[in-house]
Structure formats: C-alpha cells, structure tokens
Design a protein around this motif. Structure first.
Motif, PDB file in Angstrom:
ATOM      1  N   GLY A   1       1.141  -1.472  -0.358  1.00  0.00           N
ATOM      2  CA  GLY A   1       0.726   0.009   0.228  1.00  0.00           C
ATOM      3  C   GLY A   1       1.152   1.069   0.015  1.00  0.00           C
ATOM      4  O   GLY A   1       1.642   1.743   1.417  1.00  0.00           O
ATOM      5  N   ASN A   2       1.202   2.163  -1.696  1.00  0.00           N
ATOM      6  CA  ASN A   2       1.802   3.384  -1.273  1.00  0.00           C
ATOM      7  C   ASN A   2       1.464   3.978  -2.107  1.00  0.00           C
ATOM      8  O   ASN A   2      -0.118   3.855  -3.034  1.00  0.00           O
ATOM      9  N   PRO A   3       1.535   5.654  -2.679  1.00  0.00           N
ATOM     10  CA  PRO A   3       0.768   6.239  -3.024  1.00  0.00           C
ATOM     11  C   PRO A   3       0.187   6.257  -4.726  1.00  0.00           C
ATOM     12  O   PRO A   3      -0.917   6.727  -4.977  1.00  0.00           O
ATOM     13  N   TRP A   4       1.144   5.366  -5.545  1.00  0.00           N
ATOM     14  CA  TRP A   4       0.628   4.646  -5.899  1.00  0.00           C
ATOM     15  C   TRP A   4       0.052   3.675  -6.549  1.00  0.00           C
ATOM     16  O   TRP A   4      -1.554   3.602  -7.331  1.00  0.00           O
ATOM     17  N   THR A   5       0.087   2.756  -5.559  1.00  0.00           N
ATOM     18  CA  THR A   5      -1.388   1.427  -5.279  1.00  0.00           C
ATOM     19  C   THR A   5      -2.667   2.187  -5.134  1.00  0.00           C
ATOM     20  O   THR A   5      -3.812   1.936  -5.117  1.00  0.00           O
TER      21      THR A   5
END
Length: 195
Positions: free
Chosen positions: A89-93
């Motif tokens: 879970g990161n800013p891209w996903t």
C-alpha cells in the motif's frame, strides 16, 4: 552506524516515497534481497509479508503496521516482514486499492450503480458522509483480505525458500573452498617440514 551523515529534507523524503531515487528495478531488487536475507523460515517471512500486503487492502490507515504485526505475531510469522509488506500500500497503489474495495463493498452491500452515480466519491463527500465511504471500504477490504494474503504468501514462500537454499549452497561452497585451501597450506607445510 548506517545513518546518513546529512539528513534528507522532508520534500526529498516525500519525493522518495513517490519515486525512488534508486529506480524501480533496483528498489524491487533491494526488497527481494532484504526479504531473502531476513532471519526466519520461509513460512514466517512469507506469512508476515502477506499479512502486511493484505492489510494494505483495508481502509484502516495509520494502523496497517500495527494490525499486520499483531496478525503475523499470532500466526507465528515475522513481524518485521509484516511491516515491510505494508509497502504494497503506497501512494501509487492506494488510489486503485481504495476505489476497488469501495466499489466491491458497495456491490456486496447492495448499493445500486445509480446511487453511486449520484454521490461522486470526493474529499468533500468523504468529510460529509464518512460512514457511507468507510463501511463499503471496510466490507470490500475484509472480503479481499484472504485472497490477497494467499496471492502473496504461496509464491513468496516458494521464492524465499529457493533464495535461502541458493544462499546456503553458496556459503557452503565458500566454506568448503576455504577448508580445501587450509588443508593444502597445511599439507605444504608438513611436506616442507619433513624435508
């Protein structure tokens, strides 16, 4: 010991979160080595990482590391690997994850597509109707938790077992080579002493 001499500015840290300075390929390679070299069995490492990845598919922001660590602990997985797994879970996903679990949750709760059309998902709508956003996301997140866990656990356990086995063989080969050289040196000294 491994700290930076000069601390990075906040802007640089935020930029690093969105776009690693190493590049994506080296970043993935770094995490592959990091997981493979962690202490623990392939089960423990894969189990912990899978919990971290699966908890990223829930709307419990701010508690992902805590919940992943607790679940890994009770399942006898690696708590450290669970923290690393939350990187899924990161800013891209997150935008894709949140939209997906929101839609799935509404589908499960029986909210019609027409009702979803009238309420556009926006920050203002989230502030005005937090429960109408959180509940579907929680239902959708809990629904996909087990499949996401399995999707990460089984391939990762196999990959880590292979990585650890190859690493063991390399170490064993180096140890055998050192022992062979020591025997040759000792044999040369013995021969030299007899002369």
């Amino acid at each position: 010991m491994f700290k930076r001499r000069k601390k990075r500015a906040v802007v640089a840290r935020v930029r690093e979160a969105f776009w690693p300075s190493l590049g994506w390929a080296r970043w993935v390679e770094y995490f592959r080595h990091r997981l493979g070299r962690m202490p623990g069995t392939p089960y423990a490492i894969a189990c912990g990482f899978a919990f971290g990845a699966a908890i990223s598919f829930t709307p419990f922001m701010g508690f992902h590391i805590l919940f992943a660590g607790l679940m890994a602990y009770f399942a006898r997985g690696s708590v450290l690997a669970s923290a690393i797994g939350t990187v899924v879970g990161n800013p891209w996903t997150f935008p894709f994850i949140w939209l997906g679990i929101f839609k799935l949750g509404n589908l499960i709760l029986g909210v019609s597509a027409e009702d979803l059309q009238t309420h556009r998902l926006s920050f203002g709508y989230l502030l005005d109707h937090p429960w109408e956003v959180f509940l579907p996301m929680a239902v959708g997140g809990v629904t996909v938790f087990a499949p996401v866990w399995a999707a990460f656990f089984f391939p990762l356990r196999r990959a880590i077992a292979g990585y650890q086995h190859r690493r063991f063989l390399r170490r064993q080969s180096k140890t055998m080579e050192r022992a062979r050289r020591a025997v040759e040196v000792a044999a040369g000294r013995t021969r030299g002493g007899r002369r």
